[in-house]
Design a protein around this motif. Structure first.
Motif, short mmCIF file in Angstrom:
data_model
loop_
_atom_site.label_atom_id
_atom_site.label_comp_id
_atom_site.label_asym_id
_atom_site.label_seq_id
_atom_site.Cartn_x
_atom_site.Cartn_y
_atom_site.Cartn_z
N ARG A 1 0.83 -1.20 0.00
CA ARG A 1 0.00 0.00 0.00
C ARG A 1 0.87 1.26 0.00
NH1 ARG A 1 -2.65 -0.91 4.30
NH2 ARG A 1 -4.54 -1.76 3.34
N HIS A 2 1.93 1.25 0.80
CA HIS A 2 2.76 2.44 0.97
C HIS A 2 3.99 2.45 0.05
CE1 HIS A 2 0.47 3.44 4.56
NE2 HIS A 2 0.65 2.20 4.97
N CYS A 3 4.45 1.28 -0.30
CA CYS A 3 5.69 1.20 -1.08
C CYS A 3 5.70 -0.04 -1.94
CB CYS A 3 6.91 1.20 -0.14
SG CYS A 3 7.10 -0.33 0.82
N ARG A 4 6.72 -0.14 -2.75
CA ARG A 4 6.97 -1.36 -3.51
C ARG A 4 8.48 -1.60 -3.52
NH1 ARG A 4 5.77 2.72 -7.16
NH2 ARG A 4 7.29 3.06 -8.85
N LEU A 5 8.84 -2.85 -3.63
CA LEU A 5 10.25 -3.23 -3.71
C LEU A 5 10.54 -3.67 -5.14
CD1 LEU A 5 9.91 -3.11 -0.65
CD2 LEU A 5 11.26 -5.21 -0.45
N GLU A 6 11.47 -2.98 -5.77
CA GLU A 6 11.87 -3.29 -7.14
C GLU A 6 13.32 -3.74 -7.14
OE1 GLU A 6 9.10 0.17 -9.31
OE2 GLU A 6 11.29 0.32 -9.32
N ALA A 7 13.65 -4.72 -7.98
CA ALA A 7 15.04 -5.10 -8.13
C ALA A 7 15.86 -3.87 -8.48
CB ALA A 7 15.19 -6.17 -9.21
N PRO B 1 16.53 9.03 5.59
CA PRO B 1 15.64 9.75 6.51
C PRO B 1 14.21 9.88 5.99
CG PRO B 1 17.76 10.85 6.39
CD PRO B 1 17.77 9.79 5.32
N LEU B 2 14.01 9.79 4.68
CA LEU B 2 12.66 9.86 4.12
C LEU B 2 11.84 8.62 4.42
CD1 LEU B 2 13.50 11.31 0.57
CD2 LEU B 2 12.87 12.56 2.65
N LEU B 3 12.49 7.59 4.89
CA LEU B 3 11.85 6.30 5.10
C LEU B 3 11.82 5.89 6.57
CD1 LEU B 3 12.61 3.31 2.74
CD2 LEU B 3 12.19 2.94 5.14
N LYS B 4 12.80 6.31 7.34
CA LYS B 4 12.92 5.88 8.73
C LYS B 4 11.70 6.27 9.56
CE LYS B 4 17.95 5.90 9.10
NZ LYS B 4 19.11 6.55 9.78
N ARG B 5 11.32 5.35 10.45
CA ARG B 5 10.23 5.58 11.39
C ARG B 5 8.92 5.94 10.68
NH1 ARG B 5 12.21 5.56 16.45
NH2 ARG B 5 10.29 6.45 17.30
N THR B 6 8.71 5.32 9.54
CA THR B 6 7.47 5.50 8.79
C THR B 6 6.83 4.13 8.56
OG1 THR B 6 8.44 5.23 6.58
CG2 THR B 6 8.51 7.46 7.55
N ALA B 7 5.57 4.14 8.15
CA ALA B 7 4.91 2.89 7.80
C ALA B 7 5.59 2.23 6.61
CB ALA B 7 3.43 3.15 7.50
N ILE B 8 6.24 3.03 5.78
CA ILE B 8 6.93 2.48 4.61
C ILE B 8 8.02 1.51 5.05
CG2 ILE B 8 8.31 3.00 2.56
CD1 ILE B 8 7.00 5.72 2.46
N ASN C 1 5.42 4.88 -2.83
CA ASN C 1 4.34 4.93 -3.81
C ASN C 1 3.79 6.34 -4.02
OD1 ASN C 1 4.37 2.21 -4.44
ND2 ASN C 1 2.80 1.66 -2.94
N ARG C 2 3.89 7.20 -3.01
CA ARG C 2 3.38 8.56 -3.15
C ARG C 2 4.25 9.41 -4.06
NH1 ARG C 2 3.07 10.11 3.04
NH2 ARG C 2 5.13 9.15 2.80
N SER C 3 5.55 9.35 -3.85
CA SER C 3 6.47 10.18 -4.64
C SER C 3 7.01 9.47 -5.87
CB SER C 3 7.65 10.62 -3.76
OG SER C 3 8.45 9.50 -3.40
N ASP C 4 6.86 8.14 -5.90
CA ASP C 4 7.40 7.30 -6.97
C ASP C 4 8.92 7.41 -7.04
OD1 ASP C 4 6.67 5.35 -8.88
OD2 ASP C 4 7.09 6.75 -10.51
N ARG C 5 9.55 7.64 -5.89
CA ARG C 5 11.01 7.77 -5.83
C ARG C 5 11.59 6.72 -4.90
NH1 ARG C 5 12.97 13.92 -5.16
NH2 ARG C 5 14.91 12.86 -5.74
N ALA C 6 12.78 6.22 -5.25
CA ALA C 6 13.47 5.26 -4.41
C ALA C 6 14.04 5.96 -3.18
CB ALA C 6 14.59 4.58 -5.20
N VAL C 7 13.80 5.40 -2.00
CA VAL C 7 14.21 6.06 -0.76
C VAL C 7 15.05 5.17 0.15
CG1 VAL C 7 12.33 7.73 -0.72
CG2 VAL C 7 11.97 5.46 0.26
#
Length: 239
Positions: free
Chosen positions: A33-39, A127-134, A97-103
């Motif tokens: 829902r929040h992110c995706r993992l891409e190779a 830091p864009l990812l830490k302590r988030t639901a992502i 998924n919101r920004s469509d950017r790798a974090v």
């Protein structure tokens, strides 16, 4: 429960007559829902990743990593090229998924399909990812892939025994501490004692339910703050 014994009265482990070697990870995209993992694809991800990682106020996040920090985007791109080309492990980019950017990045490593064992490692979350639901969902997506899609029996987490944030993260996610291997690694000119953690397949159903409950929209208020912690959610399912 009494130990099993063989015909000579020696204790032996539980039989696993249906066991077959697990397939290796394929590198397919894992969607949440929040992110995706891409190779990891340096052409698509390296610039975003370097930008996200450089948003940190200093380089302390690299202290316990085998590589880095990197002096510029070009040096990071060289690392990403080599990482993506490796065949002994599989690197993923965590894409918001919101920004469509790798974090952030994470990998599946030390793959042992014959015994159904694999390790999660090289966790570098910006830091864009830490302590988030992502960050939690990214770990959940990888666990679900390992246990539900690939049918592995054991999922490992290892870190420098002095890396307190990594140890806390492992325990928060439901890994169990198994012990410390002394003087196991030399990296960056330092000796490392390695702390071992794991999840096994019999523990996964409860952990999976806890992740799904914690990640559900109902667990967050209008400001995105969690109502119950992951540990509280897990404890509620066990009680």
């Amino acid at each position: 429960m009494p130990a099993r014994t063989n015909e000579w009265g020696q204790p032996v482990g539980e039989p696993v007559p249906q066991w077959r070697p697990s397939p290796p990870p394929s590198g397919r995209t894992l969607n949440g829902r929040h992110c995706r993992l891409e190779a990891l694809d340096p052409e698509r991800h390296a610039e975003d990743l370097y930008s996200a990682l450089r948003s940190a106020p200093d380089d302390r996040d690299w202290t316990y990593m085998g590589d880095g920090p990197f002096s510029d985007a070009g040096e990071y791109r060289l690392w990403a090229d080599k990482a993506a080309a490796r065949t002994d492990l599989l690197f993923y980019a965590v894409v918001d998924n919101r920004s469509d950017r790798a974090v952030g990045t994470v990998s599946l490593m030390r793959q042992d399909p014959a015994n159904g064992v694999i390790e999660v490692g090289n966790v570098m979350f910006s830091p864009l990812l830490k302590r988030t639901a992502i960050s939690t969902e990214a770990q959940f997506l990888l666990m679900a892939h390992v246990f539900d899609d690939l049918g592995h029996r054991r999922y490992e987490w290892k870190c420098d025994s002095l890396n307190a944030p990594s140890r806390r993260a492992a325990e928060r996610l439901g890994f169990r501490y198994e012990g410390t291997f002394r003087q196991a690694v030399v990296y960056k000119g330092r000796s490392r004692d390695t702390a071992w953690f794991s999840i096994v397949d019999s523990e996964w159903p409860t952990l999976r339910d806890a992740f799904r409950t914690w990640l559900a929209p109902a667990n967050f208020d209008t400001g995105g703050v969690q109502r119950r912690t992951l540990a509280q959610t897990r404890a509620g399912l066990i009680d």
